[in-house]
Design a protein around this motif. Structure first.
Motif, PDB file in Angstrom:
ATOM      1  N   SER A 246       0.845  -1.194   0.000  1.00  0.00           N
ATOM      2  CA  SER A 246       0.000   0.000   0.000  1.00  0.00           C
ATOM      3  C   SER A 246       0.878   1.240   0.000  1.00  0.00           C
ATOM      4  N   VAL A 247       0.419   2.263  -0.717  1.00  0.00           N
ATOM      5  CA  VAL A 247       1.061   3.581  -0.711  1.00  0.00           C
ATOM      6  C   VAL A 247      -0.035   4.602  -0.441  1.00  0.00           C
ATOM      7  N   GLU A 257      -5.298  29.502  11.745  1.00  0.00           N
ATOM      8  CA  GLU A 257      -5.373  28.557  12.853  1.00  0.00           C
ATOM      9  C   GLU A 257      -6.694  27.795  12.879  1.00  0.00           C
ATOM     10  N   LYS A 258      -7.723  28.352  12.261  1.00  0.00           N
ATOM     11  CA  LYS A 258      -9.051  27.753  12.315  1.00  0.00           C
ATOM     12  C   LYS A 258      -9.378  26.874  11.110  1.00  0.00           C
ATOM     13  N   LEU A 259      -8.497  26.827  10.130  1.00  0.00           N
ATOM     14  CA  LEU A 259      -8.830  26.148   8.872  1.00  0.00           C
ATOM     15  C   LEU A 259      -7.754  25.152   8.483  1.00  0.00           C
ATOM     16  N   ASN A 260      -8.189  23.958   8.068  1.00  0.00           N
ATOM     17  CA  ASN A 260      -7.276  22.936   7.545  1.00  0.00           C
ATOM     18  C   ASN A 260      -7.856  22.409   6.234  1.00  0.00           C
ATOM     19  N   VAL A 261      -7.045  22.421   5.196  1.00  0.00           N
ATOM     20  CA  VAL A 261      -7.438  21.915   3.877  1.00  0.00           C
ATOM     21  C   VAL A 261      -6.487  20.779   3.528  1.00  0.00           C
ATOM     22  N   TYR A 262      -7.029  19.684   3.004  1.00  0.00           N
ATOM     23  CA  TYR A 262      -6.165  18.539   2.740  1.00  0.00           C
ATOM     24  C   TYR A 262      -6.605  17.794   1.483  1.00  0.00           C
ATOM     25  N   ALA A 263      -5.656  17.078   0.897  1.00  0.00           N
ATOM     26  CA  ALA A 263      -5.905  16.177  -0.220  1.00  0.00           C
ATOM     27  C   ALA A 263      -5.202  14.861   0.078  1.00  0.00           C
ATOM     28  N   LYS A 264      -5.831  13.746  -0.317  1.00  0.00           N
ATOM     29  CA  LYS A 264      -5.329  12.436   0.074  1.00  0.00           C
ATOM     30  C   LYS A 264      -5.522  11.441  -1.053  1.00  0.00           C
ATOM     31  N   ALA A 265      -4.592  10.485  -1.175  1.00  0.00           N
ATOM     32  CA  ALA A 265      -4.714   9.418  -2.163  1.00  0.00           C
ATOM     33  C   ALA A 265      -4.108   8.140  -1.602  1.00  0.00           C
ATOM     34  N   SER A 266      -4.678   7.005  -2.006  1.00  0.00           N
ATOM     35  CA  SER A 266      -4.131   5.702  -1.610  1.00  0.00           C
ATOM     36  C   SER A 266      -4.147   4.761  -2.806  1.00  0.00           C
ATOM     37  N   TYR A 267      -3.122   3.911  -2.868  1.00  0.00           N
ATOM     38  CA  TYR A 267      -3.041   2.865  -3.895  1.00  0.00           C
ATOM     39  C   TYR A 267      -2.683   1.569  -3.193  1.00  0.00           C
ATOM     40  N   GLU A 285      -6.619  -4.502  -6.700  1.00  0.00           N
ATOM     41  CA  GLU A 285      -5.832  -3.334  -7.102  1.00  0.00           C
ATOM     42  C   GLU A 285      -6.765  -2.129  -7.078  1.00  0.00           C
ATOM     43  N   LEU A 286      -6.591  -1.277  -6.069  1.00  0.00           N
ATOM     44  CA  LEU A 286      -7.534  -0.196  -5.781  1.00  0.00           C
ATOM     45  C   LEU A 286      -6.821   1.135  -5.631  1.00  0.00           C
ATOM     46  N   THR A 287      -7.465   2.186  -6.135  1.00  0.00           N
ATOM     47  CA  THR A 287      -7.000   3.551  -5.916  1.00  0.00           C
ATOM     48  C   THR A 287      -8.158   4.363  -5.341  1.00  0.00           C
ATOM     49  N   ARG A 288      -7.844   5.195  -4.364  1.00  0.00           N
ATOM     50  CA  ARG A 288      -8.856   6.092  -3.796  1.00  0.00           C
ATOM     51  C   ARG A 288      -8.265   7.490  -3.675  1.00  0.00           C
ATOM     52  N   VAL A 289      -9.009   8.491  -4.118  1.00  0.00           N
ATOM     53  CA  VAL A 289      -8.548   9.877  -4.053  1.00  0.00           C
ATOM     54  C   VAL A 289      -9.643  10.721  -3.422  1.00  0.00           C
ATOM     55  N   GLY A 290      -9.233  11.804  -2.779  1.00  0.00           N
ATOM     56  CA  GLY A 290     -10.224  12.669  -2.162  1.00  0.00           C
ATOM     57  C   GLY A 290      -9.599  13.919  -1.594  1.00  0.00           C
ATOM     58  N   ALA A 291     -10.455  14.807  -1.118  1.00  0.00           N
ATOM     59  CA  ALA A 291     -10.009  16.062  -0.520  1.00  0.00           C
ATOM     60  C   ALA A 291     -11.082  16.539   0.444  1.00  0.00           C
ATOM     61  N   SER A 310     -14.648  11.792  -1.701  1.00  0.00           N
ATOM     62  CA  SER A 310     -13.682  10.782  -2.130  1.00  0.00           C
ATOM     63  C   SER A 310     -14.286   9.913  -3.233  1.00  0.00           C
ATOM     64  N   TYR A 311     -13.392   9.361  -4.057  1.00  0.00           N
ATOM     65  CA  TYR A 311     -13.807   8.492  -5.153  1.00  0.00           C
ATOM     66  C   TYR A 311     -12.790   7.364  -5.275  1.00  0.00           C
ATOM     67  N   ALA A 312     -13.282   6.131  -5.476  1.00  0.00           N
ATOM     68  CA  ALA A 312     -12.413   4.958  -5.587  1.00  0.00           C
ATOM     69  C   ALA A 312     -12.631   4.288  -6.938  1.00  0.00           C
ATOM     70  N   PHE A 313     -11.548   3.704  -7.457  1.00  0.00           N
ATOM     71  CA  PHE A 313     -11.664   2.967  -8.710  1.00  0.00           C
ATOM     72  C   PHE A 313     -10.633   1.847  -8.729  1.00  0.00           C
TER      73      PHE A 313
END
Length: 341
Positions: A246-247, A257-267, A285-291, A310-313
């Motif tokens: 997994s990666v 200080e009040k705001l956090n924005v993030y993007a994430k992906a997994s394979y 074999e799965l990929t998932r991306v989101g923010a 998030s979306y997976a494929f």
């Protein structure tokens, strides 16, 4: 007598023996509610759409004596006919600290498999890799910790019940004592913070799957963090590197200080040709991306508003797995955390 029963009795005895020396208890109550809209290949999943209660936690912490402390976190939403009281308890442990550098922990505790995705509490998780959904990360056992340099590095060794004991029992109908052995290092040096482990977990009596898990976090100034988890899994008669792994990566940015924005992906991929990995099954074999975004209206961050997508494929050979091909999830919610005592 099962290991968790022995540990629970040990902890109860310690609490009774030192009750008169105890200090005031710290109690925290946490709750989260969400609106979700989830589709699979464009079709709405009714059970995962609408307004939902997500997590309700109570956390107790305190000191029993100068060298003894305890902690307890329980999720009330986890109790159902197939999920008893202790299944819904994330951790319940007694910690003995004879010196500033040494600690011994007995009870239910997080399984020491490295990776930043595994660290947050369930109430702080929005969308995860398939491995995390299939890895029961709280188990009964013993942990020893060594901190040589005032907290810059922590070395831990753990023996606990195998996370896959119940999966094995469900597949075979056989009840067996199965264990996991884990070594972990965590340390912060400059802009880099590492979280590494090597692990052996029984997936069947006398049969082990091995993890090498390397979690890395980079602090790029005061407002940006980059996380990268690399995990390789292997068992006997299996090609060791790259066949089952997994990666996972995440970038977080706090403009205020009040705001956090993030993007994430997994394979995640498992082409090992074996059935040893219960978490990410062979042929997957799965990929998932989101923010997403988190907003904290109050200075002490007791209140949080979040939204994410998030979306997976790909392919998941586990038909009961949470993450499937063309899974689309929208989640908006509110979390509040209050210190009761």
């Amino acid at each position: 007598m099962r290991l968790k029963t022995v540990l629970a009795l040990m902890m109860l005895g310690s609490v009774v023996a030192t009750a008169q020396e105890s200090k005031p208890i710290n109690i925290t109550f946490e709750a989260r509610g969400d609106y979700q809209h989830t589709t699979l290949d464009g079709k709405k999943i009714a059970d995962e759409t609408g307004f939902k209660g997500n997590v309700v936690n109570v956390i107790l912490k305190g000191d029993l004596a100068p060298k003894f402390s305890y902690a307890f976190r329980h999720r009330f939403n986890g109790i159902n006919k197939d999920y008893n009281f202790f299944n819904a308890t994330d951790w319940l442990y007694l910690k003995y600290k004879p010196t500033d550098k040494l600690s011994l922990i007995a009870g239910k505790y997080i399984v020491l498999v490295a990776g930043w995705e595994l660290i947050p509490a369930p109430i702080d998780c929005y969308f995860l890799s398939d491995f995390c959904y299939n890895f029961p990360c709280y188990q009964w056992g013993l942990v020893g910790e060594y901190t040589p340099n005032a907290g810059k590095d922590v070395f831990s060794a753990q023996i606990c019940q195998s996370p896959y004991q119940k999966t094995y029992e469900g597949l075979t109908g056989n009840k067996e004592d199965m264990y996991a052995f884990n070594l972990m290092w965590q340390g912060r040096h400059g802009i880099y913070e590492g979280l590494w482990s090597v692990n052996l977990s029984e997936y069947a009596p006398g049969k082990y799957i091995n993890y090498i898990s390397l979690g890395s976090k980079f602090y790029l100034g005061d407002k940006v963090q980059v996380e990268l988890d690399l995990m390789n899994r292997a068992a006997s008669h299996q090609t060791f590197i790259g066949k089952d792994c997994s990666v996972i990566g995440q970038v977080s940015y706090q403009p205020t200080e009040k705001l956090n924005v993030y993007a994430k992906a997994s394979y995640e991929v498992n082409q090992s040709g074996t059935a040893a990995d219960y978490a990410v099954q062979d042929g997957t074999e799965l990929t998932r991306v989101g923010a997403g975004v988190e907003y904290y209206p109050l200075k002490d961050k007791r209140l949080r508003v979040h939204g994410n997508y998030s979306y997976a494929f790909g392919k998941n050979t586990n038909s009961n797995g949470v993450v499937q091909d063309k899974l689309s999830c929208v989640d908006v919610g509110v979390t509040w955390k209050v210190k009761v005592l």
